[in-house]
Design a protein around this motif. Sequence first.
Motif, PDB file in Angstrom:
ATOM      1  N   THR A  88      -6.183  -1.757  -9.814  1.00 62.61           N
ATOM      2  CA  THR A  88      -7.123  -2.622 -10.536  1.00 62.61           C
ATOM      3  C   THR A  88      -8.555  -2.132 -10.323  1.00 62.61           C
ATOM      4  N   SER A  89      -8.888  -1.815  -9.085  1.00 65.47           N
ATOM      5  CA  SER A  89     -10.234  -1.330  -8.800  1.00 65.47           C
ATOM      6  C   SER A  89     -10.489   0.043  -9.420  1.00 65.47           C
ATOM      7  N   ALA A 155       0.771  -7.947 -13.541  1.00 67.97           N
ATOM      8  CA  ALA A 155       0.225  -8.654 -12.381  1.00 67.97           C
ATOM      9  C   ALA A 155      -1.299  -8.563 -12.369  1.00 67.97           C
ATOM     10  N   ALA A 156      -1.831  -7.359 -12.564  1.00 66.81           N
ATOM     11  CA  ALA A 156      -3.289  -7.180 -12.555  1.00 66.81           C
ATOM     12  C   ALA A 156      -3.948  -7.961 -13.686  1.00 66.81           C
ATOM     13  N   GLN A 157      -3.384  -7.894 -14.867  1.00 68.70           N
ATOM     14  CA  GLN A 157      -3.958  -8.572 -16.021  1.00 68.70           C
ATOM     15  C   GLN A 157      -3.941 -10.088 -15.849  1.00 68.70           C
ATOM     16  N   THR A 158      -2.905 -10.603 -15.244  1.00 71.21           N
ATOM     17  CA  THR A 158      -2.817 -12.053 -15.054  1.00 71.21           C
ATOM     18  C   THR A 158      -3.957 -12.542 -14.169  1.00 71.21           C
ATOM     19  N   VAL A 159      -4.368 -11.731 -13.216  1.00 69.10           N
ATOM     20  CA  VAL A 159      -5.498 -12.099 -12.347  1.00 69.10           C
ATOM     21  C   VAL A 159      -6.830 -11.808 -13.041  1.00 69.10           C
ATOM     22  N   GLN A 160      -6.959 -10.637 -13.631  1.00 66.11           N
ATOM     23  CA  GLN A 160      -8.246 -10.169 -14.154  1.00 66.11           C
ATOM     24  C   GLN A 160      -8.600 -10.684 -15.544  1.00 66.11           C
ATOM     25  N   VAL A 161      -7.627 -10.921 -16.399  1.00 63.75           N
ATOM     26  CA  VAL A 161      -7.833 -11.336 -17.787  1.00 63.75           C
ATOM     27  C   VAL A 161      -8.797 -10.366 -18.487  1.00 63.75           C
ATOM     28  N   SER A 162      -8.390  -9.117 -18.539  1.00 65.25           N
ATOM     29  CA  SER A 162      -9.202  -8.049 -19.109  1.00 65.25           C
ATOM     30  C   SER A 162      -9.038  -7.962 -20.618  1.00 65.25           C
ATOM     31  N   ALA A 163     -10.037  -7.396 -21.258  1.00 60.08           N
ATOM     32  CA  ALA A 163      -9.940  -7.120 -22.696  1.00 60.08           C
ATOM     33  C   ALA A 163      -9.010  -5.931 -22.959  1.00 60.08           C
ATOM     34  N   PRO A 165      -5.698  -5.064 -21.340  1.00 60.18           N
ATOM     35  CA  PRO A 165      -4.655  -5.443 -20.377  1.00 60.18           C
ATOM     36  C   PRO A 165      -3.716  -4.330 -19.949  1.00 60.18           C
ATOM     37  N   ASP A 166      -3.494  -3.329 -20.778  1.00 65.80           N
ATOM     38  CA  ASP A 166      -2.556  -2.267 -20.419  1.00 65.80           C
ATOM     39  C   ASP A 166      -3.210  -1.125 -19.641  1.00 65.80           C
ATOM     40  N   ALA A 167      -4.517  -1.162 -19.498  1.00 66.28           N
ATOM     41  CA  ALA A 167      -5.239  -0.040 -18.888  1.00 66.28           C
ATOM     42  C   ALA A 167      -4.940   0.135 -17.400  1.00 66.28           C
ATOM     43  N   TYR A 168      -4.508  -0.916 -16.721  1.00 67.77           N
ATOM     44  CA  TYR A 168      -4.243  -0.817 -15.277  1.00 67.77           C
ATOM     45  C   TYR A 168      -3.085   0.119 -14.964  1.00 67.77           C
TER      46      TYR A 168
END
Length: 185
Positions: A88-89, A155-163, A165-168
Amino acid sequence: MNTIFRKSVLSVAGLAFAGGVFAGPIAAHANPAVDAKPAAVAVQSAKPQGDQSRITLNDEQTANVKAIIAATKKAGLPERAAVISIATSLQESKLENLGHLGDRNDHDSLGLFQQRPSSGWGTPEQITDPEYSTTAFLKGLKQVDGWQDMPLTVAAQTVQVSAYPDAYAQWEQQATDLVAQHWNS
């Protein structure tokens, strides 16, 4: 569209949770001394999704990897949580503890995870502290039912709510390698 996407993510999370509930009792009876795997294998949940990216880390980025791992251990969470956090980071900041970037800033996003004070992640001083920001991310991750068994990007997207979502997913292999390298150092 956003509502449809969120429902899709929640459906996937629900399926992953249901799978974890089914497998949980079986895994609980495993004998760790007999069933143990080397750290590099234990961290890897499955083949990483999609094409993978990799960057060369400088000393500051490596120190941030170690800070994320230390915060994960302090929270009592397994290596998989560190892999998700580092991936994520990597996506959010390339493991750089970013301050305010002026016109290039995404709203008021700061730190390793590009967390926003206006969204309740903490003060700017807290968010730019690697231990605090990792602990805040992990607190969100622990609230995701079945996070241990779902794809990293979900998992990452559920926490971050990014524009995006698949980039992680593109960082999973490098994050896995970094955790395997630094978890016991």
